[in-house]
Design an enzyme around this catalytic site. Structure first.
Site, PDB file in Angstrom:
ATOM      1  N   ASN A 137       0.763  -1.070  -0.073  1.00 20.96           N
ATOM      2  CA  ASN A 137      -0.115   0.098   0.152  1.00 20.96           C
ATOM      3  C   ASN A 137       0.617   1.375   0.077  1.00 20.96           C
ATOM      4  O   ASN A 137       0.502   2.135  -0.505  1.00 20.96           O
ATOM      5  CB  ASN A 137      -1.017   0.021   1.163  1.00 20.96           C
ATOM      6  N   GLU A 235       3.802  -3.392  12.077  1.00 20.69           N
ATOM      7  CA  GLU A 235       2.961  -2.304  11.796  1.00 20.69           C
ATOM      8  C   GLU A 235       1.726  -3.074  11.063  1.00 20.69           C
ATOM      9  O   GLU A 235       1.614  -3.424  10.028  1.00 20.69           O
ATOM     10  CB  GLU A 235       3.398  -1.488  11.025  1.00 20.69           C
ATOM     11  N   CYS A 269      -3.587   2.448   6.307  1.00 22.57           N
ATOM     12  CA  CYS A 269      -3.952   1.657   7.698  1.00 22.57           C
ATOM     13  C   CYS A 269      -4.291   2.743   8.467  1.00 22.57           C
ATOM     14  O   CYS A 269      -4.852   2.462   9.496  1.00 22.57           O
ATOM     15  CB  CYS A 269      -2.614   0.931   8.181  1.00 22.57           C
ATOM     16  N   GLU A 438       7.725   2.991  15.179  1.00 28.41           N
ATOM     17  CA  GLU A 438       8.804   3.278  13.898  1.00 28.41           C
ATOM     18  C   GLU A 438       9.038   4.609  14.052  1.00 28.41           C
ATOM     19  O   GLU A 438       8.182   5.493  14.391  1.00 28.41           O
ATOM     20  CB  GLU A 438       7.974   2.785  12.547  1.00 28.41           C
TER      21      GLU A 438
HETATM   22  P1  NAD Z   1      -0.051  -9.070   3.898  1.00 33.69           P
HETATM   23  O1  NAD Z   1      -0.027  -9.377   5.274  1.00 33.69           O
HETATM   24  O2  NAD Z   1      -0.655  -9.962   3.051  1.00 33.69           O
HETATM   25  O3  NAD Z   1       1.420  -8.909   3.343  1.00 33.69           O
HETATM   26  C1  NAD Z   1       2.522  -8.098   3.817  1.00 33.69           C
HETATM   27  C2  NAD Z   1       3.890  -8.492   3.437  1.00 33.69           C
HETATM   28  O4  NAD Z   1       4.118  -9.746   4.168  1.00 33.69           O
HETATM   29  C3  NAD Z   1       4.057  -8.749   1.815  1.00 33.69           C
HETATM   30  O5  NAD Z   1       5.189  -8.332   1.719  1.00 33.69           O
HETATM   31  C4  NAD Z   1       4.085 -10.199   1.826  1.00 33.69           C
HETATM   32  O6  NAD Z   1       4.419 -10.880   0.876  1.00 33.69           O
HETATM   33  C5  NAD Z   1       4.346 -10.813   3.183  1.00 33.69           C
HETATM   34  N1  NAD Z   1       3.662 -12.019   3.653  1.00 33.69           N
HETATM   35  C6  NAD Z   1       2.678 -12.596   3.536  1.00 33.69           C
HETATM   36  N2  NAD Z   1       2.385 -13.755   4.181  1.00 33.69           N
HETATM   37  C7  NAD Z   1       3.760 -13.798   4.611  1.00 33.69           C
HETATM   38  C8  NAD Z   1       4.314 -15.173   5.660  1.00 33.69           C
HETATM   39  N3  NAD Z   1       3.660 -16.051   5.840  1.00 33.69           N
HETATM   40  N4  NAD Z   1       5.634 -14.905   5.900  1.00 33.69           N
HETATM   41  C9  NAD Z   1       6.234 -13.869   5.805  1.00 33.69           C
HETATM   42  N5  NAD Z   1       5.719 -12.882   5.060  1.00 33.69           N
HETATM   43  C10 NAD Z   1       4.454 -12.708   4.620  1.00 33.69           C
HETATM   44  O7  NAD Z   1      -0.800  -7.597   3.638  1.00 33.69           O
HETATM   45  P2  NAD Z   1      -0.637  -6.813   2.292  1.00 33.69           P
HETATM   46  O8  NAD Z   1      -2.011  -7.214   1.566  1.00 33.69           O
HETATM   47  O9  NAD Z   1       0.289  -6.720   1.714  1.00 33.69           O
HETATM   48  O10 NAD Z   1      -1.065  -5.273   3.047  1.00 33.69           O
HETATM   49  C11 NAD Z   1      -2.323  -4.928   3.480  1.00 33.69           C
HETATM   50  C12 NAD Z   1      -2.421  -4.913   5.117  1.00 33.69           C
HETATM   51  O11 NAD Z   1      -1.255  -4.244   5.591  1.00 33.69           O
HETATM   52  C13 NAD Z   1      -3.658  -4.136   5.613  1.00 33.69           C
HETATM   53  O12 NAD Z   1      -4.353  -5.077   6.532  1.00 33.69           O
HETATM   54  C14 NAD Z   1      -3.207  -2.915   6.115  1.00 33.69           C
HETATM   55  O13 NAD Z   1      -3.644  -2.236   7.303  1.00 33.69           O
HETATM   56  C15 NAD Z   1      -1.696  -3.402   6.589  1.00 33.69           C
HETATM   57  N6  NAD Z   1      -0.776  -2.286   6.699  1.00 33.69           N
HETATM   58  C16 NAD Z   1      -0.603  -1.654   8.032  1.00 33.69           C
HETATM   59  C17 NAD Z   1       0.489  -0.659   7.894  1.00 33.69           C
HETATM   60  C18 NAD Z   1       0.870   0.123   9.237  1.00 33.69           C
HETATM   61  O14 NAD Z   1       1.584   0.885   9.351  1.00 33.69           O
HETATM   62  N7  NAD Z   1       0.128  -0.380  10.662  1.00 33.69           N
HETATM   63  C19 NAD Z   1       0.938  -0.090   6.891  1.00 33.69           C
HETATM   64  C20 NAD Z   1       0.739  -0.654   5.548  1.00 33.69           C
HETATM   65  C21 NAD Z   1      -0.369  -1.550   5.638  1.00 33.69           C
END
Ligand code: NAD
Length: 459
Positions: A137, A235, A269, A438
């Site tokens: 995102n 996060e 987020c 962070e």
């Molecule tokens: P996601 O959790 O599917 O993926 C995030 C990252 O983790 C990607 O690089 C993905 O390849 C990796 N990943 C997925 N499965 C994994 C595993 N089993 N082991 C290790 N790595 C793995 O999330 P997304 O779809 O990429 O992002 C959307 C989500 O992220 C939303 O829920 C959003 O709120 C959250 N988000 C939070 C913040 C914050 O700062 N709090 C910021 C951005 C996004």
């Protein structure tokens, strides 16, 4: 770097057109293993450099990002569908964060603590190799939030970008090398989360994981890190409240509300997707909100006038659609037809406070508006979610602003505004929105171990 991979590839799509814009190799567990060994060697040399030299190299990296700001921004537009204005801000955020972290290298000091019979000092040591797992995102800024302070504190970094958005990360690694950072100090390994991401989490040579993404995956990563007592910063998701009290400047609150959840197509987020309005001004607020939603310019993200682009993928589009059954009352903006992952700005009224759309993270351009009675009711509703990342409070009463800021369980609150993220102020979540902080003045310390040394003066 990329010639080391021999496996499957990921296609990168432009989400505004669905065209394939690049094909990127996907790292295997063996690739991660080799990268960790290279990173460990690079880290030892990096940590041995004079602090001023490490700081200088990070500033050169920042300058290289600045020199390529437009190129990075255009890459972000094409792979993530971000509006060009946002994408420029994001590339600038990477530059600023590198500069800010560079300023911390010579200021990363321990303490001297009074003791009897000697001298007690604390030393902040780098952790070693840090794994940064980034989401799609905000691919560039979030990669940098982990990477810049980790490098500044003397660590090596392996960054695993999201499957859909690896291109800016790969370009940043090239720029780091061209700026003079040691080879293999900052490596980018695109690949599947369950393969490359998991290999980083499981690898004994990776001292810390910085994960940004869904709460579901964050919990899995935390559980795996627990097996090795591996350091972890999380996060995660959010469902932030925007509290509008009757004593607020309702015009200003209504004018600011649309982009507080539509920016980045709601894939933020910190998006203020639960708009809670005190009953006496509820109808007036909705009247003022409607034209603001209906007039948002949704379309080609490369067009300077566009305010909102597409969603990242078809999967995300289907996910968002599932939250908004056609018959819910509310306000609807417009979106292009045809190719691309488009969803119109949407405000749902009349939802039950515990409906999925009101409590779950939609991660799309969808908000609910709910009424509340008094301050206690507002706080209760604001806290009625498992998340606690951000939130906003609109009131002219400074006492109320402070009371409600104290009562809302969230890490980043904003009064009469929707600010969330500055690279020099701390950012992170309460409850299931995350663990650790962070950015801000303590960012480097999160990438160190504190060693306490007592030196006897008795001998
Ligand atoms: P996601 O959790 O599917 O993926 C995030 C990252 O983790 C990607 O690089 C993905 O390849 C990796 N990943 C997925 N499965 C994994 C595993 N089993 N082991 C290790 N790595 C793995 O999330 P997304 O779809 O990429 O992002 C959307 C989500 O992220 C939303 O829920 C959003 O709120 C959250 N988000 C939070 C913040 C914050 O700062 N709090 C910021 C951005 C996004």
């Amino acid at each position: 770097m990329s010639d080391a991979y021999d496996l499957t590839e990921h296609q990168v799509l432009n989400p505004a057109t669905e065209e394939v814009i690049a094909t990127v190799p996907a790292a295997t567990a063996a690739d991660v293993d080799a990268a960790v060994a290279r990173a460990a060697r690079a880290q030892a040399k990096w940590a041995a450099l004079a602090p001023a030299d490490r700081a200088r190299l990070l500033r050169r990296f920042a300058a290289a990002v600045d020199d390529h700001l437009e190129e990075l921004a255009q890459l972000e537009v094409r792979e993530a569908g971000h509006t060009v204005g946002n994408a420029r801000w994001e590339a600038g955020n990477v530059r600023d964060l590198l500069d800010y972290a560079a300023g911390g290298v010579e200021r990363l000091t321990g303490r001297q603590i009074p003791v009897a019979g000697g001298l007690d000092i604390t030393i902040l040591e780098p952790l070693g190799v840090v794994g940064v797992i980034a989401p799609w995102n905000f691919p560039m800024p979030i990669a940098a939030w982990g990477t810049a302070p980790a490098l500044a504190a003397g660590n090596a970094v392996i960054l695993k970008p999201a499957e859909t958005t690896p291109l800016t990360a790969l370009r940043l690694a090239e720029l780091a090398l061209a700026a003079g950072l040691p080879e293999h100090l900052f490596q980018v390994l695109p690949g599947a989360g369950a393969v490359a991401g998991d290999a980083l989490v499981e690898h004994p040579g990776v001292a810390k994981i910085v994960f940004t993404g869904s709460t579901r995956v964050g919990k899995q990563i935390m559980a795996k890190c627990a097996q090795r007592v591996k350091r972890v910063t999380l996060e995660l998701g959010g469902k932030s409240a925007n509290l509008v009290f009757a004593d607020a400047d309702v015009e200003a609150a209504a004018a600011a509300a649309p982009m507080s959840f539509l920016d980045n197509s709601g894939q933020d987020c910190c998006a203020r997707t639960r708009i809670l309005v005190q009953r006496p001004v509820y109808d007036r607020f909705l009247e003022l909100l409607a034209p603001g939603i209906e007039s948002v310019v949704v379309g080609d993200p490369a067009d300077e006038k566009t305010q909102m682009g597409p969603l990242i993928s078809r999967t995300q589009l289907e996910r968002v659609r599932a939250y908004v059954p056609g018959d819910l009352p509310g306000i609807r903006g417009t979106a292009p037809e045809g190719p691309g992952f488009w969803f119109a700005p949407t405000v749902v009224t009349g939802a039950a406070p515990d409906a999925p759309v009101a409590v779950e993270e939609v991660f799309g351009p969808v908000a609910v508006v709910l009424p509340f009675d008094d301050e206690a009711d507002a706080v209760r509703l604001a806290n009625a979610t498992e998340y606690g990342l951000s939130g906003s409070i609109w009131t002219r009463d400074v006492g109320r602003a402070l009371r409600v800021s104290g009562a809302v369980a969230a890490g980043n609150l904003s009064v009469n505004s929707h600010s969330s993220v500055r690279y020099w102020t701390p950012f992170g979540g309460y409850k299931q929105s995350g663990l650790g902080r962070e950015l801000g003045p303590d960012a480097l310390a999160a990438f160190t171990e504190t060693k306490n040394v007592f030196i006897s003066t008795e001998a």
